[in-house]
Design a protein around this motif. Structure first.
Motif, PDB file in Angstrom:
ATOM      1  N   ILE A  18     -71.214  35.460   1.270  1.00  0.00           N
ATOM      2  CA  ILE A  18     -71.616  34.119   0.673  1.00  0.00           C
ATOM      3  C   ILE A  18     -70.297  33.580  -0.232  1.00  0.00           C
ATOM      4  N   GLY A  19     -69.650  32.648  -0.053  1.00  0.00           N
ATOM      5  CA  GLY A  19     -68.409  32.303  -0.476  1.00  0.00           C
ATOM      6  C   GLY A  19     -67.244  32.482   0.313  1.00  0.00           C
ATOM      7  N   TYR A  20     -66.387  31.387   0.636  1.00  0.00           N
ATOM      8  CA  TYR A  20     -65.449  31.709   1.567  1.00  0.00           C
ATOM      9  C   TYR A  20     -64.000  31.150   0.710  1.00  0.00           C
ATOM     10  N   GLY A  21     -63.970  31.559  -0.430  1.00  0.00           N
ATOM     11  CA  GLY A  21     -62.721  31.383  -1.174  1.00  0.00           C
ATOM     12  C   GLY A  21     -61.623  32.350  -1.195  1.00  0.00           C
ATOM     13  N   HIS A  22     -60.744  32.683  -2.026  1.00  0.00           N
ATOM     14  CA  HIS A  22     -59.957  33.762  -1.747  1.00  0.00           C
ATOM     15  C   HIS A  22     -60.359  35.025  -1.263  1.00  0.00           C
ATOM     16  N   MET A  23     -61.354  35.602  -2.077  1.00  0.00           N
ATOM     17  CA  MET A  23     -61.944  36.855  -1.701  1.00  0.00           C
ATOM     18  C   MET A  23     -62.773  36.757  -0.332  1.00  0.00           C
ATOM     19  N   GLY A  24     -63.584  35.983  -0.235  1.00  0.00           N
ATOM     20  CA  GLY A  24     -64.460  35.590   0.875  1.00  0.00           C
ATOM     21  C   GLY A  24     -63.809  35.835   2.286  1.00  0.00           C
ATOM     22  N   SER A  25     -62.680  34.722   2.163  1.00  0.00           N
ATOM     23  CA  SER A  25     -61.679  34.626   3.521  1.00  0.00           C
ATOM     24  C   SER A  25     -60.788  36.016   3.643  1.00  0.00           C
ATOM     25  N   SER A  68     -70.648  29.201   2.785  1.00  0.00           N
ATOM     26  CA  SER A  68     -70.131  28.646   1.667  1.00  0.00           C
ATOM     27  C   SER A  68     -70.362  27.610   1.189  1.00  0.00           C
ATOM     28  N   ARG A  69     -70.308  26.959   0.029  1.00  0.00           N
ATOM     29  CA  ARG A  69     -70.999  25.634  -0.629  1.00  0.00           C
ATOM     30  C   ARG A  69     -70.313  24.267   0.087  1.00  0.00           C
ATOM     31  N   SER A  70     -69.151  24.431   0.292  1.00  0.00           N
ATOM     32  CA  SER A  70     -68.638  23.373   1.051  1.00  0.00           C
ATOM     33  C   SER A  70     -68.611  23.393   2.664  1.00  0.00           C
ATOM     34  N   GLU A 110     -66.308  22.032   4.264  1.00  0.00           N
ATOM     35  CA  GLU A 110     -64.914  22.290   4.916  1.00  0.00           C
ATOM     36  C   GLU A 110     -64.706  23.770   5.107  1.00  0.00           C
ATOM     37  N   SER A 111     -65.124  24.667   4.077  1.00  0.00           N
ATOM     38  CA  SER A 111     -64.809  26.049   4.066  1.00  0.00           C
ATOM     39  C   SER A 111     -65.506  26.577   5.456  1.00  0.00           C
ATOM     40  N   ARG A 112     -66.706  26.079   5.415  1.00  0.00           N
ATOM     41  CA  ARG A 112     -67.485  26.524   6.703  1.00  0.00           C
ATOM     42  C   ARG A 112     -66.776  26.297   7.922  1.00  0.00           C
ATOM     43  N   LEU A 172     -71.796  38.920  -2.368  1.00  0.00           N
ATOM     44  CA  LEU A 172     -71.425  37.727  -3.026  1.00  0.00           C
ATOM     45  C   LEU A 172     -70.044  37.419  -3.395  1.00  0.00           C
ATOM     46  N   ALA A 173     -69.486  36.381  -2.864  1.00  0.00           N
ATOM     47  CA  ALA A 173     -67.917  36.452  -3.105  1.00  0.00           C
ATOM     48  C   ALA A 173     -67.966  35.065  -3.791  1.00  0.00           C
ATOM     49  N   VAL A 174     -68.787  34.793  -4.696  1.00  0.00           N
ATOM     50  CA  VAL A 174     -68.803  33.255  -5.401  1.00  0.00           C
ATOM     51  C   VAL A 174     -68.081  33.814  -6.902  1.00  0.00           C
ATOM     52  N   ARG A 175     -67.917  32.972  -7.668  1.00  0.00           N
ATOM     53  CA  ARG A 175     -67.297  32.972  -8.877  1.00  0.00           C
ATOM     54  C   ARG A 175     -68.467  33.717  -9.890  1.00  0.00           C
ATOM     55  N   PRO A 176     -67.972  34.430 -11.005  1.00  0.00           N
ATOM     56  CA  PRO A 176     -69.007  35.128 -11.751  1.00  0.00           C
ATOM     57  C   PRO A 176     -70.089  33.871 -12.246  1.00  0.00           C
ATOM     58  N   GLN A 177     -69.706  32.912 -12.580  1.00  0.00           N
ATOM     59  CA  GLN A 177     -70.744  31.852 -13.278  1.00  0.00           C
ATOM     60  C   GLN A 177     -71.739  31.162 -12.048  1.00  0.00           C
ATOM     61  N   GLU A 178     -71.359  31.518 -10.722  1.00  0.00           N
ATOM     62  CA  GLU A 178     -72.224  31.286 -10.019  1.00  0.00           C
ATOM     63  C   GLU A 178     -73.193  32.308  -9.239  1.00  0.00           C
ATOM     64  N   VAL A 179     -72.767  33.510  -9.521  1.00  0.00           N
ATOM     65  CA  VAL A 179     -73.503  34.699  -9.058  1.00  0.00           C
ATOM     66  C   VAL A 179     -75.171  34.644  -9.269  1.00  0.00           C
ATOM     67  N   VAL A 191     -68.235  45.510  -6.430  1.00  0.00           N
ATOM     68  CA  VAL A 191     -67.141  45.885  -5.726  1.00  0.00           C
ATOM     69  C   VAL A 191     -66.086  45.115  -6.398  1.00  0.00           C
ATOM     70  N   ILE A 192     -64.855  45.633  -6.874  1.00  0.00           N
ATOM     71  CA  ILE A 192     -63.737  44.808  -7.374  1.00  0.00           C
ATOM     72  C   ILE A 192     -62.532  44.954  -6.235  1.00  0.00           C
ATOM     73  N   PRO A 193     -62.582  44.051  -5.391  1.00  0.00           N
ATOM     74  CA  PRO A 193     -61.383  43.885  -4.418  1.00  0.00           C
ATOM     75  C   PRO A 193     -60.129  43.731  -5.072  1.00  0.00           C
ATOM     76  N   THR A 194     -58.972  43.671  -4.249  1.00  0.00           N
ATOM     77  CA  THR A 194     -57.691  43.104  -4.745  1.00  0.00           C
ATOM     78  C   THR A 194     -56.930  42.366  -3.772  1.00  0.00           C
ATOM     79  N   SER A 238     -56.126  47.293 -11.465  1.00  0.00           N
ATOM     80  CA  SER A 238     -56.034  47.186  -9.720  1.00  0.00           C
ATOM     81  C   SER A 238     -56.132  45.791  -9.325  1.00  0.00           C
ATOM     82  N   SER A 239     -56.997  45.167  -9.812  1.00  0.00           N
ATOM     83  CA  SER A 239     -57.369  43.697  -9.546  1.00  0.00           C
ATOM     84  C   SER A 239     -56.694  42.340 -10.131  1.00  0.00           C
ATOM     85  N   CYS A 240     -56.350  42.458 -11.544  1.00  0.00           N
ATOM     86  CA  CYS A 240     -55.640  41.583 -12.206  1.00  0.00           C
ATOM     87  C   CYS A 240     -54.333  42.023 -12.088  1.00  0.00           C
TER      88      CYS A 240
HETATM   89  N1  LIG Z   1     -59.453  36.345  -6.721  1.00  0.00           N
HETATM   90  C1  LIG Z   1     -59.315  37.743  -6.944  1.00  0.00           C
HETATM   91  O1  LIG Z   1     -58.106  38.410  -6.670  1.00  0.00           O
HETATM   92  C2  LIG Z   1     -60.701  38.504  -7.022  1.00  0.00           C
HETATM   93  C3  LIG Z   1     -60.420  39.859  -7.209  1.00  0.00           C
HETATM   94  C4  LIG Z   1     -61.625  40.892  -7.643  1.00  0.00           C
HETATM   95  C5  LIG Z   1     -62.921  40.237  -7.690  1.00  0.00           C
HETATM   96  N2  LIG Z   1     -62.932  38.822  -7.672  1.00  0.00           N
HETATM   97  C6  LIG Z   1     -64.201  38.203  -7.892  1.00  0.00           C
HETATM   98  O2  LIG Z   1     -64.510  37.661  -6.652  1.00  0.00           O
HETATM   99  C7  LIG Z   1     -65.207  36.270  -6.789  1.00  0.00           C
HETATM  100  C8  LIG Z   1     -64.645  35.351  -5.978  1.00  0.00           C
HETATM  101  O3  LIG Z   1     -63.757  35.220  -6.421  1.00  0.00           O
HETATM  102  P1  LIG Z   1     -62.502  34.223  -5.625  1.00  0.00           P
HETATM  103  O4  LIG Z   1     -61.079  34.210  -6.217  1.00  0.00           O
HETATM  104  O5  LIG Z   1     -62.680  34.327  -4.230  1.00  0.00           O
HETATM  105  O6  LIG Z   1     -63.142  32.704  -6.067  1.00  0.00           O
HETATM  106  P2  LIG Z   1     -62.791  31.265  -5.235  1.00  0.00           P
HETATM  107  O7  LIG Z   1     -63.191  30.168  -6.357  1.00  0.00           O
HETATM  108  O8  LIG Z   1     -61.583  31.419  -4.413  1.00  0.00           O
HETATM  109  O9  LIG Z   1     -64.232  31.368  -4.124  1.00  0.00           O
HETATM  110  C9  LIG Z   1     -65.420  31.161  -4.552  1.00  0.00           C
HETATM  111  C10 LIG Z   1     -65.906  30.455  -3.372  1.00  0.00           C
HETATM  112  O10 LIG Z   1     -67.671  30.450  -3.478  1.00  0.00           O
HETATM  113  C11 LIG Z   1     -68.103  29.174  -3.027  1.00  0.00           C
HETATM  114  N3  LIG Z   1     -69.281  28.804  -3.704  1.00  0.00           N
HETATM  115  C12 LIG Z   1     -69.472  28.318  -5.096  1.00  0.00           C
HETATM  116  N4  LIG Z   1     -70.688  28.283  -5.368  1.00  0.00           N
HETATM  117  C13 LIG Z   1     -71.452  28.454  -4.381  1.00  0.00           C
HETATM  118  C14 LIG Z   1     -72.840  28.603  -3.705  1.00  0.00           C
HETATM  119  N5  LIG Z   1     -73.423  28.349  -4.798  1.00  0.00           N
HETATM  120  N6  LIG Z   1     -73.274  28.930  -2.746  1.00  0.00           N
HETATM  121  C15 LIG Z   1     -72.299  29.571  -1.715  1.00  0.00           C
HETATM  122  N7  LIG Z   1     -70.908  29.263  -1.998  1.00  0.00           N
HETATM  123  C16 LIG Z   1     -70.334  28.836  -3.353  1.00  0.00           C
HETATM  124  C17 LIG Z   1     -66.980  28.294  -3.304  1.00  0.00           C
HETATM  125  O11 LIG Z   1     -66.763  27.364  -2.433  1.00  0.00           O
HETATM  126  C18 LIG Z   1     -65.668  29.144  -2.827  1.00  0.00           C
HETATM  127  O12 LIG Z   1     -65.604  29.012  -1.372  1.00  0.00           O
HETATM  128  C19 LIG Z   1     -65.418  36.080  -8.268  1.00  0.00           C
HETATM  129  O13 LIG Z   1     -66.444  36.883  -8.520  1.00  0.00           O
HETATM  130  C20 LIG Z   1     -64.273  37.005  -8.752  1.00  0.00           C
HETATM  131  O14 LIG Z   1     -64.697  37.475 -10.265  1.00  0.00           O
HETATM  132  C21 LIG Z   1     -61.670  38.196  -7.512  1.00  0.00           C
END
Ligand SMILES: NC(=O)c1ccc[n+]([C@@H]2O[C@H](COP(=O)([O-])OP(=O)(O)OC[C@H]3O[C@@H](n4cnc5c(N)ncnc54)[C@H](O)[C@@H]3O)[C@@H](O)[C@H]2O)c1
Length: 266
Positions: free
Chosen positions: A7-14, A35-37, A39-41, A69-76, A116-119, A170-172
């Protein structure tokens, strides 16, 4: 079929979709993404023809037993609240969210939960994914998740109390080191006739080579400094300045990250 849902196709999901499918650890018919948008799907469907795309988070939760769950912490928590009603209870929730505790996740889903905290460096098959299982997570599901993430880099099991510091490294870390490389290259270019592009290329190569050297020789960084910094020479002058200022700068940066870690998603 026992699909992996993301769930979530942003940086981590993709990155995870690309990594799991390119490594062959999962087949195209074993992954479902939403993913929410729209366009991402659509982007995911175009990048990986044949992949499962769910129209909603609930639809994905009905189709998959392992749910990342690959959404931002505030959305989890909002996403978890949305999917729990359609779940059977024997699923495995895998949260990537920095700063959201196992207790918070288990408060909404009292079943198998793993943090899980990927990098981002897993994009190139390098770096370490941190894994912290909840108490309800069984061995089979735990090793399935560890196996998935092993396909895109190293995996380290950590206790939850170690996660903040391990996440910073590792991740930051790739973000911190990229900023340092940029500053080093910019300062050198400012002080010389070297173009920024050439300075950046040299700084990047040197960083990779230095990491490779330390990894291969097992030498302590301080000993390497001693090998490079000829007494009364050039490196020594620079390292002296860094050693005067960097501890304070890094203490401040780490304190700022730990403070944010405790507040993110709240
Ligand atoms: N970016 C990193 O290097 C990294 C590393 C370790 C952990 N994380 C964690 O991974 C998670 C994702 O980070 P990211 O950088 O991929 O964020 P991002 O903003 O790039 O991606 C978040 C995705 O979630 C989707 N989304 C938002 N709300 C949604 C909902 N209600 N339902 C479905 N999809 C929804 C967004 O459209 C977006 O595609 C975060 O919790 C972050 O803490 C990130």
């Amino acid at each position: 079929m026992d699909c992996i849902g993301i769930i979530g196709y942003g940086h981590m999901g993709s990155m995870l979709v690309d990594g799991f499918l390119s490594s062959g650890v999962l087949g195209i018919d074993e992954v479902v993404v939403t993913s929410r948008s729209r366009e991402s799907r659509d982007a995911c469907a175009a990048a990986w023809p044949g992949i499962g795309i769910a129209g909603t988070n609930s639809e994905l939760a009905r189709r998959c037993r392992t749910i990342i769950l690959a959404v931002r912490p505030q959305e989890v928590m909002e996403v978890l609240r949305e999917i729990v009603p359609v779940m059977d209870g024997d699923e495995h929730i895998v949260s990537l969210a920095a700063g959201i505790s196992l207790a918070e996740l288990e408060g909404l889903f009292p079943g198998q939960v793993t943090r899980v905290i990927p990098t981002i460096t897993s994009t190139v098959g390098q770096g370490t994914t941190l894994v912290c299982h909840g108490r309800q997570t069984g061995m089979q599901d735990a090793s399935r998740v560890e196996g998935l993430f092993s396909s895109i880099g190293n995996v380290m099991l950590v206790g939850e109390e170690e996660l903040p510091a391990a996440t910073i490294l590792s991740s930051c870390g790739p973000g911190l080191l990229a900023a340092i490389i940029e500053e080093l290259a910019d300062a050198t270019a400012r002080a010389s006739g070297l173009t920024t592009d050439r300075a950046l290329s040299l700084a990047t190569e040197t960083t990779a080579a230095t990491a490779a050297y330390l990894r291969k020789t097992g030498e302590a960084p301080g000993d390497l400094v001693g090998r490079v910094a000829t007494g009364g020479g050039v490196t020594e002058a620079g390292v002296k300045r860094l050693r005067e200022r960097l501890p304070g700068v890094f203490d401040e940066a780490v304190a700022a990250m730990l403070e944010r870690y405790g507040a993110v998603g709240k």
